[in-house]
Motif scaffolding. Sequence first.
Motif, short mmCIF file in Angstrom:
data_model
loop_
_atom_site.label_atom_id
_atom_site.label_comp_id
_atom_site.label_asym_id
_atom_site.label_seq_id
_atom_site.Cartn_x
_atom_site.Cartn_y
_atom_site.Cartn_z
N TYR A 1 20.37 81.11 50.52
CA TYR A 1 19.91 80.49 49.27
C TYR A 1 21.03 80.43 48.24
O TYR A 1 21.31 79.38 47.66
N LEU A 2 21.71 81.57 48.04
CA LEU A 2 22.74 81.58 47.01
C LEU A 2 23.95 80.74 47.42
O LEU A 2 24.58 80.10 46.59
N ARG A 3 24.25 80.70 48.72
CA ARG A 3 25.35 79.84 49.19
C ARG A 3 25.09 78.40 48.76
O ARG A 3 25.98 77.71 48.29
N GLU A 4 23.83 77.98 48.92
CA GLU A 4 23.45 76.62 48.56
C GLU A 4 23.62 76.44 47.04
O GLU A 4 24.15 75.43 46.58
N GLN A 5 23.17 77.45 46.30
CA GLN A 5 23.25 77.34 44.84
C GLN A 5 24.70 77.27 44.37
O GLN A 5 25.01 76.59 43.41
N LEU A 6 25.59 78.00 45.06
CA LEU A 6 27.00 78.01 44.65
C LEU A 6 27.60 76.61 44.71
O LEU A 6 28.40 76.24 43.85
N LYS A 7 27.18 75.85 45.71
CA LYS A 7 27.66 74.46 45.77
C LYS A 7 27.23 73.72 44.51
O LYS A 7 28.00 72.96 43.93
N GLY A 8 25.98 73.97 44.13
CA GLY A 8 25.48 73.35 42.91
C GLY A 8 26.30 73.76 41.69
O GLY A 8 26.60 72.95 40.83
N TYR A 9 26.68 75.04 41.63
CA TYR A 9 27.48 75.52 40.50
C TYR A 9 28.79 74.75 40.41
O TYR A 9 29.23 74.36 39.34
N HIS A 10 29.41 74.56 41.58
CA HIS A 10 30.68 73.82 41.58
C HIS A 10 30.46 72.39 41.12
O HIS A 10 31.25 71.85 40.35
N ASN A 11 29.38 71.78 41.60
CA ASN A 11 29.10 70.41 41.16
C ASN A 11 28.89 70.35 39.66
O ASN A 11 29.32 69.43 38.99
N LEU A 12 28.22 71.37 39.17
CA LEU A 12 27.83 71.37 37.76
C LEU A 12 29.03 71.59 36.85
O LEU A 12 29.17 70.92 35.83
N VAL A 13 29.89 72.53 37.18
CA VAL A 13 30.92 72.93 36.23
C VAL A 13 32.35 72.71 36.72
O VAL A 13 33.18 72.16 35.99
N SER A 14 32.63 73.11 37.96
CA SER A 14 34.03 73.21 38.37
C SER A 14 34.84 71.92 38.21
O SER A 14 36.04 71.97 38.02
N GLY A 15 34.15 70.77 38.32
CA GLY A 15 34.92 69.54 38.20
C GLY A 15 34.80 68.88 36.84
O GLY A 15 35.38 67.83 36.59
N ASN A 16 34.05 69.51 35.96
CA ASN A 16 33.80 68.91 34.64
C ASN A 16 35.09 68.78 33.84
O ASN A 16 35.82 69.75 33.66
N GLU A 17 35.34 67.59 33.36
CA GLU A 17 36.63 67.32 32.71
C GLU A 17 36.82 68.14 31.44
O GLU A 17 37.92 68.65 31.18
N ILE A 18 35.78 68.28 30.66
CA ILE A 18 35.92 69.03 29.41
C ILE A 18 36.23 70.49 29.72
O ILE A 18 37.13 71.10 29.14
N PHE A 19 35.50 71.02 30.68
CA PHE A 19 35.72 72.42 31.08
C PHE A 19 37.16 72.62 31.53
O PHE A 19 37.84 73.56 31.10
N LEU A 20 37.66 71.72 32.37
CA LEU A 20 39.02 71.87 32.88
C LEU A 20 40.04 71.80 31.75
O LEU A 20 41.01 72.56 31.73
N ASP A 21 39.80 70.92 30.79
CA ASP A 21 40.73 70.84 29.66
C ASP A 21 40.77 72.13 28.87
O ASP A 21 41.80 72.51 28.33
N ARG A 22 39.62 72.79 28.82
CA ARG A 22 39.56 74.02 28.02
C ARG A 22 40.22 75.21 28.71
O ARG A 22 40.62 76.17 28.06
N VAL A 23 40.24 75.23 30.04
CA VAL A 23 40.67 76.46 30.73
C VAL A 23 41.94 76.33 31.55
O VAL A 23 42.60 77.33 31.83
N LYS A 24 42.31 75.14 31.92
CA LYS A 24 43.48 74.98 32.80
C LYS A 24 44.75 75.28 32.01
O LYS A 24 44.98 74.71 30.95
N GLY A 25 45.57 76.18 32.54
CA GLY A 25 46.82 76.50 31.88
C GLY A 25 46.67 77.31 30.60
O GLY A 25 47.61 77.49 29.85
#
Lengths: 139, 366
Positions: free
Chosen positions: B177-201
Amino acid sequence: MLGFTKGLKYTLKQLTKEKVTYNYPDEPLPLPDRFRGIQKFYPEKCIVCNQCMNICPTECINLTGKKHPDPTKKGKIIDTYDINFEICILCDLCTEVCPTEAIVMTNNFELASYSRDMLFKNLEWLDENDENVRQVNKP
Amino acid sequence: MIRTEEMLLNVGPQHPSTHGVFRLVVKIDGEIITEATPVIGYLHRGTEKLAENLQYTQIIPYTDRMDYLSAMTNNYVICHAVETMMGIQVPERADFLRVMAMELGRIASHLVAWGTYILDLGATSPFIYAFRDREMIINMLNELSGARLTFNYMRVGGVKWDAPEGWVDGVREFVPYLREQLKGYHNLVSGNEIFLDRVKGVGVYSKEDAINYSLSGPNLRSTGVKWDLRKDEPYSIYDRFDFNIVTRDEGDCLARYHVRLEEIEESLKILEQACEQFPAEGEIMAKVPKIIKAPKGEAFVRIESPRGEIGCYISSDGKKEPYRLKFRRPSFYNLQILPKLLVGENIANLIAILGAVDIVLGEVDG
Ligand code: SF4
Ligand code: SF4
């Protein structure tokens, strides 16, 4: 923009999912039997061995015993028994050491009150707290 | 002539993004931080001093309240220290229960870290998803120990309760169940452009800095140092499981974010194997004397908590209370690098950097 839309898709998908919240306090919260809530005390079972008082890490139990009224019987019976729920951390150690299961945990956890004095619970109160008592007390 | 002036800004101690009662006094020049001074101690309860008057069993509930997001690891470290001193061999079944409880705790803790971090950066919904899944773990641990956060589950020599009927199956079902949810987490946040701008580097530090500041846990591994006590100094039964140490090389906030999420996956692997190998029956308590007295001498043990290396030092004079007890609390050490990271940063990055360190104030203050 791709990351954005992916996230939005995930959010939209969740709309069809089942609700996970509880309708508390209108409905009681489902809790497992082992849950450690406010203690229930059985005065007739207590043998005044003081073990609960000694193990309590926050020293919130106060108890006194008196001589058995029946002169043919040895030992003591409980006279007063107070728990100060201002500092009780519901750690379960008192119920763990009690040899007669005179003090046991319940599933009740609602202790909020308007004054600190109300958090001092005495023998009568603890005796009356007899709902949702834990079934299995010792491992 | 324009005259500029430095400003003193007080962040906290009551601030939602400081994850507890933590105060930060920052000197800013315009929007740029020139100096940052953390002020800690608002949650100090003197656990170590209190322990000097408590029996070993009585200390365990106090350790729940240090790192309250993963109380199981704290329970373990004190029991492990006493067991090491007394030479107690813990039964296999108890070891399995301990490891499963600790790994569930690690996942729950990383879920909070993930959810609150995104919340700090301004997105509310991931936090709710993280708490939805964490609630399932909390419920499982509640069934096992009888409490939602302050478990007081382990005892010197074993654990208090055996697993209830069907509990192991519940854990087994939770893994996919959680493995499946983790994919969702990545879809939700990991690729989000605003998030990446805030944390990358942002908030970058080097391997050398991390080691010099005694960082541990994801904060250390995000710089590429492969160090995890579960692998490097195996305790309990961790040597029986096959899992990887997650590292990243960048050393920025994004690297720490990814290390935590991937560590959840590794913990799921451990849980899966533990469910498979779980002994059908067996004792959950070793034979221990009723009054536990650690022999004269001292011991230091360390284990891997979700936040880093948690250590416990006991000096005993043979009584039922320790003569001196000291915890190496990882959050406290991880926090030390903060002033260095903040200097020269934009004020908006303050929260991004602090959140990525993932402190728990109960542990910082002890
Ligand atoms: S639950 Fe713990 S703190 Fe509360 S009365 Fe019992 S031993 Fe004391
Ligand atoms: S441990 Fe049990 S029997 Fe002994 S004094 Fe306490 S409540 Fe009474």
